[in-house]
Design an enzyme around this catalytic site. Structure first.
Site, PDB file in Angstrom:
ATOM      1  N   ASP A  11       0.939  -1.082  -0.017  1.00 51.58           N
ATOM      2  CA  ASP A  11       0.251  -0.065  -0.344  1.00 51.58           C
ATOM      3  C   ASP A  11       0.922   1.130   0.181  1.00 51.58           C
ATOM      4  O   ASP A  11       1.695   1.357   0.344  1.00 51.58           O
ATOM      5  CB  ASP A  11      -1.023  -0.042   0.967  1.00 51.58           C
ATOM      6  N   ASP A  13      -0.278   4.832   0.683  1.00 51.10           N
ATOM      7  CA  ASP A  13      -0.274   6.185   1.552  1.00 51.10           C
ATOM      8  C   ASP A  13      -0.354   5.137   3.159  1.00 51.10           C
ATOM      9  O   ASP A  13      -1.297   4.576   3.537  1.00 51.10           O
ATOM     10  CB  ASP A  13      -1.981   6.271   1.242  1.00 51.10           C
ATOM     11  N   ARG A  51     -11.570   9.082  -2.754  1.00 55.00           N
ATOM     12  CA  ARG A  51     -11.641  10.587  -2.326  1.00 55.00           C
ATOM     13  C   ARG A  51     -13.182  10.405  -2.217  1.00 55.00           C
ATOM     14  O   ARG A  51     -13.700  11.113  -1.030  1.00 55.00           O
ATOM     15  CB  ARG A  51     -11.301  10.878  -2.867  1.00 55.00           C
TER      16      ARG A  51
HETATM   17  P1  B16 Z   1      -6.654  10.333  -3.580  1.00 57.32           P
HETATM   18  P2  B16 Z   1      -3.906   4.015  -0.182  1.00 57.32           P
HETATM   19  C1  B16 Z   1      -5.506   5.880   0.136  1.00 57.32           C
HETATM   20  O1  B16 Z   1      -4.332   5.306  -0.617  1.00 57.32           O
HETATM   21  C2  B16 Z   1      -5.512   6.532   1.422  1.00 57.32           C
HETATM   22  O2  B16 Z   1      -5.393   5.700   2.162  1.00 57.32           O
HETATM   23  C3  B16 Z   1      -7.006   7.283   1.578  1.00 57.32           C
HETATM   24  O3  B16 Z   1      -6.912   8.073   2.867  1.00 57.32           O
HETATM   25  C4  B16 Z   1      -7.748   8.497   0.114  1.00 57.32           C
HETATM   26  O4  B16 Z   1      -8.441   8.537  -0.185  1.00 57.32           O
HETATM   27  C5  B16 Z   1      -7.527   7.978  -0.863  1.00 57.32           C
HETATM   28  O5  B16 Z   1      -5.787   6.950  -1.370  1.00 57.32           O
HETATM   29  C6  B16 Z   1      -7.926   8.449  -2.295  1.00 57.32           C
HETATM   30  O6  B16 Z   1      -6.663   9.419  -2.740  1.00 57.32           O
HETATM   31  O7  B16 Z   1      -7.625  11.636  -3.010  1.00 57.32           O
HETATM   32  O8  B16 Z   1      -5.055  11.132  -3.756  1.00 57.32           O
HETATM   33  O9  B16 Z   1      -7.227   9.915  -4.949  1.00 57.32           O
HETATM   34  O10 B16 Z   1      -3.287   3.959   1.390  1.00 57.32           O
HETATM   35  O11 B16 Z   1      -4.673   3.406  -0.609  1.00 57.32           O
HETATM   36  O12 B16 Z   1      -2.401   4.309  -0.429  1.00 57.32           O
HETATM   37 MG    MG Z   2      -2.501   3.140   3.175  1.00 59.40          MG
END
Ligand code: B16
Ligand code: MG
Length: 223
Positions: A11, A13, A51
């Site tokens: 993963d 984030d 999101r």
């Molecule tokens: P974005 P991951 C996720 O990434 C995040 O954990 C989550 O908090 C976020 O809302 C999501 O990505 C969407 O991100 O707004 O940048 O498209 O943990 O799957 O790497």
């Molecule tokens: Mg994550």
């Protein structure tokens, strides 16, 4: 006896870098703008969630789920993303969390494949800023999937593109929804964070600096 290990799927984030904190700050400000109090505890629920789903959860939290039209919601999500993009502008390789680089090096040294499974639409940009994009054999982001975590699709897609069986993969996650996605794909799950939140993982490390290639492989082989 488990299959011999062939790939690690990370993963982004919260595992490779702490963009989870930037997501939190950007959502907190947006929530404040529309009169909703949003805490760090609430943020746990959003980790690994897309999101728009994140926005829906925040609106529900504030009892405002019926207050905005589809277009208004899209504007709110875009506003959060603009703020998030300014926060991640200065990301450099120094923002790779401790323990991640040595783990990636061990994985490469053992000739294993490396995949990324992030539902973030900004995943490729973040991986580029971290200087990691070219180290990964496959990057699966929001553009390549229909269903976000906890659906297993993202980890299944990464395994498919890496051309490996899911039983030969180890997935790493900081979010409960992500662990569900890994387990739904029938992979061995490594959690990074609290035991309580990540109780469905096969092994949990409280922080990335504690991740150990040897230890993970031993646990995988013993599973
Ligand atoms: P974005 P991951 C996720 O990434 C995040 O954990 C989550 O908090 C976020 O809302 C999501 O990505 C969407 O991100 O707004 O940048 O498209 O943990 O799957 O790497
Ligand atoms: Mg994550």
């Amino acid at each position: 006896m488990s299959k011999p290990i062939e790939a690690f799927i990370f993963d982004l984030d919260g595992v490779i870098t702490d963009t989870a904190e930037y997501h939190f700050l950007a959502w907190k400000e947006l929530a404040k703008d529309i009169g909703i109090t949003f805490t760090k505890e609430d943020n746990e629920e959003l980790k690994g969630i897309s999101r728009m789903e994140s926005l829906e959860k925040i609106l529900k939290l504030g009892g405002k789920e019926n207050d905005f039209s589809k277009e208004e919601k899209e504007q709110l999500a875009a506003k959060k993303n603009e703020h998030y993009l300014t926060l991640i502008q200065n990301i450099t390789p120094d923002d790779i969390l401790p323990g991640i680089k040595p783990l990636i090096e061990e994985i490469k040294k053992h000739g294993l494949k490396l995949g990324l499974a992030s539902v973030s639409k900004n995943a490729i940009a973040v991986m580029e800023s971290l200087g990691l994009k070219d180290k990964f054999d496959v990057i699966v982001d929001a553009a390549k999937i229909q269903h976000g975590k906890p659906d297993p699709e993202i980890f299944l897609t990464a395994a498919k593109l890496l051309n490996v069986e899911t039983a030969a993969c180890i997935g790493l996650e900081d979010a409960a929804a992500g662990v569900d996605s890994i387990k739904g794909a029938k992979m061995f799950a490594v959690g990074v964070g609290s035991e309580e939140t990540l109780r469905k993982a096969d092994i949990v490390y409280s922080k990335t600096e504690l991740l150990s290639y040897g230890n993970i492989i031993r646990e995988f082989e013993g599973a």
